[in-house]
Design a protein around this motif. Structure first.
Motif, PDB file in Angstrom:
ATOM      1  N   LYS A  67       0.839  -1.213   0.000  1.00 41.36           N
ATOM      2  CA  LYS A  67       0.000   0.000   0.000  1.00 41.36           C
ATOM      3  C   LYS A  67       0.867   1.254   0.000  1.00 41.36           C
ATOM      4  O   LYS A  67       0.580   2.220  -0.692  1.00 41.36           O
ATOM      5  CB  LYS A  67      -0.916  -0.003   1.232  1.00 41.36           C
ATOM      6  N   GLU A  68       1.931   1.217   0.788  1.00 42.09           N
ATOM      7  CA  GLU A  68       2.783   2.409   0.914  1.00 42.09           C
ATOM      8  C   GLU A  68       3.469   2.726  -0.426  1.00 42.09           C
ATOM      9  O   GLU A  68       3.444   3.855  -0.903  1.00 42.09           O
ATOM     10  CB  GLU A  68       3.824   2.154   2.013  1.00 42.09           C
ATOM     11  N   ILE A  69       4.042   1.699  -1.045  1.00 44.28           N
ATOM     12  CA  ILE A  69       4.794   1.945  -2.295  1.00 44.28           C
ATOM     13  C   ILE A  69       3.836   2.327  -3.426  1.00 44.28           C
ATOM     14  O   ILE A  69       4.074   3.282  -4.163  1.00 44.28           O
ATOM     15  CB  ILE A  69       5.631   0.701  -2.697  1.00 44.28           C
ATOM     16  N   THR A  70       2.746   1.584  -3.536  1.00 47.54           N
ATOM     17  CA  THR A  70       1.819   1.867  -4.651  1.00 47.54           C
ATOM     18  C   THR A  70       1.212   3.257  -4.525  1.00 47.54           C
ATOM     19  O   THR A  70       1.088   3.978  -5.513  1.00 47.54           O
ATOM     20  CB  THR A  70       0.702   0.814  -4.750  1.00 47.54           C
ATOM     21  N   SER A  71       0.838   3.653  -3.311  1.00 48.44           N
ATOM     22  CA  SER A  71       0.209   4.975  -3.179  1.00 48.44           C
ATOM     23  C   SER A  71       1.205   6.071  -3.550  1.00 48.44           C
ATOM     24  O   SER A  71       0.838   7.091  -4.128  1.00 48.44           O
ATOM     25  CB  SER A  71      -0.361   5.191  -1.783  1.00 48.44           C
ATOM     26  N   ARG A  72       2.482   5.833  -3.262  1.00 54.64           N
ATOM     27  CA  ARG A  72       3.521   6.803  -3.634  1.00 54.64           C
ATOM     28  C   ARG A  72       3.649   6.873  -5.161  1.00 54.64           C
ATOM     29  O   ARG A  72       3.676   7.956  -5.742  1.00 54.64           O
ATOM     30  CB  ARG A  72       4.840   6.347  -2.999  1.00 54.64           C
ATOM     31  N   TYR A  73       3.677   5.737  -5.814  1.00 55.50           N
ATOM     32  CA  TYR A  73       3.848   5.713  -7.275  1.00 55.50           C
ATOM     33  C   TYR A  73       2.610   6.234  -8.000  1.00 55.50           C
ATOM     34  O   TYR A  73       2.710   6.847  -9.063  1.00 55.50           O
ATOM     35  CB  TYR A  73       4.167   4.285  -7.747  1.00 55.50           C
ATOM     36  N   LEU A  74       1.438   5.980  -7.420  1.00 57.07           N
ATOM     37  CA  LEU A  74       0.203   6.398  -8.092  1.00 57.07           C
ATOM     38  C   LEU A  74       0.028   7.918  -8.112  1.00 57.07           C
ATOM     39  O   LEU A  74      -0.799   8.439  -8.848  1.00 57.07           O
ATOM     40  CB  LEU A  74      -1.018   5.744  -7.428  1.00 57.07           C
ATOM     41  N   LYS A  75       0.826   8.614  -7.304  1.00 60.86           N
ATOM     42  CA  LYS A  75       0.734  10.085  -7.332  1.00 60.86           C
ATOM     43  C   LYS A  75       1.191  10.627  -8.680  1.00 60.86           C
ATOM     44  O   LYS A  75       0.767  11.682  -9.125  1.00 60.86           O
ATOM     45  CB  LYS A  75       1.609  10.689  -6.231  1.00 60.86           C
ATOM     46  N   ASN A  76       2.100   9.914  -9.344  1.00 60.97           N
ATOM     47  CA  ASN A  76       2.660  10.413 -10.603  1.00 60.97           C
ATOM     48  C   ASN A  76       2.172   9.681 -11.841  1.00 60.97           C
ATOM     49  O   ASN A  76       2.392  10.151 -12.956  1.00 60.97           O
ATOM     50  CB  ASN A  76       4.191  10.317 -10.570  1.00 60.97           C
ATOM     51  N   ALA A  77       1.598   8.524 -11.682  1.00 62.56           N
ATOM     52  CA  ALA A  77       1.168   7.747 -12.859  1.00 62.56           C
ATOM     53  C   ALA A  77       0.039   6.805 -12.455  1.00 62.56           C
ATOM     54  O   ALA A  77       0.011   6.299 -11.328  1.00 62.56           O
ATOM     55  CB  ALA A  77       2.340   6.954 -13.408  1.00 62.56           C
TER      56      ALA A  77
END
Lengths: 305, 222
Positions: free
Chosen positions: A154-164
C-alpha cells in the motif's frame, strides 16, 4: 551524410559512456560521414541533418521525444524513432504488449488504486509476496521496489500512483543476472550478462545504503542461446526495426522478457568488447536512408510464442 | 464503435480501467478531459492501439498536441493561425518582452506564464525549464490571452470557434483547452492543455456522444 547526435549531458554519468559516444563519432567519420553533437539549443537545426541519433534519456516527456518526432516528421532516419519511444518508455504499455502476444514474462497486473480487500486479496494470491512494484517510467532500475507485505504494498503503490496511473505489479523472479540482448534491424547486435550486485536484486541496487551496479559479462553474439535469440527477435518485431536493449531473465532454461528498452546504454569496453563492429553497424543503419519501420504491436498468429 | 469515457455516462461502453483489461476489437472513441502521458486517458488510447484498433485520439496525436513545438508545427500545417515561437534552452537577455511562456516538458497542466519583466523572465525560465533541464517555448505576448474549452471541435469562445474546429480536425482530441491570443481582432493558437473535470460542459459531451451513437446506428442500418 550528416548525422546529428542529440545529447543531453545529464544522461551521461561515466567516462566509458562518453568514450562510447566518441566511438560512434570516430566510426562515422572513418566512413566519411559528418557526426555532430547537437543539444537542446539546436532544436531548430534538425532539418540540416540527414539522420538523427538520440543519445539522451528518451521518454515522451523529454526533449528527446520532441527531437525524434520532429526528425521523423521530416522523413529523416531517426534512432530512436517516436513509435519505439512511445512503446518502450512505459512499462504499462510493455505489459500489454507482452500479454497480447503471449511473450513469456513474469506474471503481472495493472493497478490503478483499488485498495478494496477483495481486490488486494486477488492480487496477492496471484502474484504472491514479495511483489515487484514498477512505475511506468522506470529507467535504470529506478522506481522499482519490492513489497514484502500488504502494508508495504500500500505504501509503495500509493507513492507511485501520485505520478502515474495505472502502475505495474509483478511477480518477483529472482536471478543472479539479466541477459541484455542488443538488437538492431531485427538482428542480435551484442550480448551481455548484467549481474546483480552482491546483496542486491536489481542490476542497480541499494546495498548497505549505497547504490551499487552489478558487473557485466560480454559474450560474443554468435554464442547466443538459440531459444534466447528467438525470443529476442519475436519481441523486437512487435516494436520495430530500430535499436533496442532487451532485458531477459533465465530460469531453469526458460526465458522471460522483463523489458524492451529503446536507447540502450553503451559503455566502451563492455557491450563492444566481444563484437567490435557495433558502432559501425549503427552508423550504417543511420546512413542507410531507410527510416525505422514501426512494429505492428501484434505479432502474426504464426509468430506468437 | 466502442466508447470509453472517464465520466459516468449512459453512452459509455466502458470506464477507462475496465477498458484496459478488455480485449475489445474495432474502432474506439476515447473521451477524457485529461490525455496527458501516463494518465488514464493516454493509456486507453495506447491499449486500443496495442490491440490493433483504430482509436480517437491516437497516442501520436495526443503527444503532439501536448508538446508546444510539435503542436505549433502541425497546427500551422493544418491552416490554424499560430503565434511564432522560439525554443530557449536557458535564460537569455535578448528575449523581446512581454512574452508568453510554456513548458515544453508538460508535467504541469497550467504552465502558461505571462512575462513582462527581465526578473520575471529569469524566474519563469528557471521554473518552466526545471532548472534548465527542458526547453521552454517563448511567444510574443501581443494581445489578450484567452482560454477556450473545445469539445469535439466546438467552443463557447466566439473568437476561437474556427481554431477549435480546425484543431479537432487535425488532432482529433475530443476535449481540451486551447490557449489563444487575440491580436488585431484575429485569434492565434498559442498552446493546448488538458481541462480540469469541472471546466468541461459534460452535458455537451453527452449530447455529442448521443449524436455519434445515432449516426453509428443509422450506419449499421444502411
Amino acid at each position: 551524410m550528416k548525422i546529428g547526435c542529440f545529447v543531453e549531458t545529464y544522461s551521461f554519468h561515466t567516462k566509458i559512456e562518453a568514450q562510447a559516444l566518441e566511438n560512434f563519432k570516430t566510426s562515422a567519420e572513418r566512413k566519411g560521414h559528418q557526426f555532430e553533437y547537437i543539444f537542446k539549443k539546436d532544436l531548430n537545426r534538425i532539418p540540416e541533418f540527414d539522420s538523427i541519433f538520440i543519445r539522451a534519456t528518451t521518454d515522451p516527456m523529454n526533449t528527446a521525444y520532441v527531437v525524434s518526432r520532429t526528425a521523423d516528421a521530416l522523413g529523416k532516419v531517426v534512432i530512436d524513432d517516436p513509435h519505439s519511444i512511445r512503446t518502450c518508455s512505459s512499462k504499462v504499455v510493455l505489459d500489454g504488449l507482452f500479454k497480447q502476444n503471449n511473450i513469456p514474462s513474469p506474471r503481472s497486473v495493472l493497478f490503478a488504486g483499488d485498495y478494496s480487500p477483495d481486490n488486494l486479496r486477488k492480487i496477492i494470491e496471484y502474484l504472491k509476496f514479495p511483489i515487484v512494484v514498477k512505475a511506468p517510467y522506470t529507467k535504470f532500475s529506478s522506481h522499482v521496489e519490492k513489497a514484502h507485505d500488504e502494508a508495504e504494498l500500500k505504501e509503495i503503490t500509493s507513492r507511485y500512483l501520485k505520478n502515474a496511473r495505472p502502475i505495474v505489479l509483478q511477480e518477483f523472479m529472482p536471478t543472479t543476472f539479466d541477459w541484455r540482448v542488443g538488437m538492431l534491424d531485427g538482428k542480435v547486435l551484442y550480448l551481455c550478462k548484467y549481474h546483480m550486485p552482491k546483496g542486491g536484486w536489481k542490476v542497480k541496487s541499494m546495498v548497505d545504503g549505497k547504490q551499487e551496479w552489478g558487473k557485466s559479462t560480454p559474450i560474443m553474439r554468435k554464442n547466443i542461446p538459440k531459444k534466447l535469440e528467438e525470443l529476442a527477435i519475436k519481441v523486437t518485431k512487435c516494436v520495430g526495426d530500430g535499436l533496442y536493449g532487451l532485458d531477459i531473465k533465465e530460469v531453469n532454461g526458460e526465458y522471460y522478457c522483463i523489458e524492451i528498452n529503446d536507447n540502450p546504454s553503451f559503455y566502451a569496453g563492455i557491450e563492444d568488447s566481444k563484437d567490435h563492429d557495433i558502432y559501425d553497424k549503427i552508423i550504417d543503419r543511420l546512413t542507410s536512408g531507410r527510416p525505422v519501420k514501426p512494429g505492428t504491436y501484434r505479432l502474426n498468429e504464426d509468430c506468437i510464442i | 464503435m466502442t466508447i470509453v469515457i472517464n465520466e459516468d455516462d449512459d453512452e459509455a461502453d466502458f470506464g477507462p480501467f475496465a477498458f484496459l483489461n478488455s480485449s475489445v476489437k474495432g474502432e474506439v472513441l476515447n473521451v477524457s478531459h485529461d490525455y496527458r502521458y501516463q494518465k488514464m486517458g493516454y493509456y486507453v488510447s495506447m491499449h486500443a492501439e496495442l490491440s490493433g484498433n483504430k482509436v480517437t485520439p491516437s497516442c501520436a496525436d495526443i503527444l503532439d498536441a501536448h508538446r508546444n513545438p510539435l503542436l505549433m508545427i502541425r497546427a500551422e500545417k493544418a491552416g490554424i493561425p499560430c503565434m511564432p515561437y522560439t525554443l530557449l534552452a536557458k535564460y537569455e537577455h535578448n528575449v523581446n518582452l512581454p512574452a508568453l511562456c510554456f513548458a515544453v516538458n508538460p508535467y504541469t497542466c497550467n504552465s502558461v506564464t505571462q512575462v513582462r519583466s527581465e526578473s520575471k523572465m529569469h524566474r519563469t525560465m528557471k521554473s518552466l525549464s526545471m532548472n534548465n533541464r527542458y526547453p521552454v517555448s517563448v511567444q510574443p505576448l501581443v494581445g489578450e490571452v484567452k482560454e477556450a474549452i473545445q469539445v469535439f471541435g466546438e467552443t463557447d469562445v466566439a473568437e476561437a470557434k474556427e481554431i477549435a474546429r480546425k484543431f479537432y480536425e487535425a488532432f482529433h482530441i475530443p476535449i481540451g483547452k486551447l490557449i489563444i491570443q487575440i491580436h488585431d481582432g484575429k485569434a492565434y493558437l498559442s498552446h493546448f492543455e488538458p481541462c480540469e473535470r469541472k471546466e468541461v460542459n459534460w452535458d455537451l459531451v453527452k449530447q455529442k456522444l448521443h449524436t455519434i451513437h445515432n449516426i453509428e446506428k443509422r450506419g449499421a442500418c444502411i
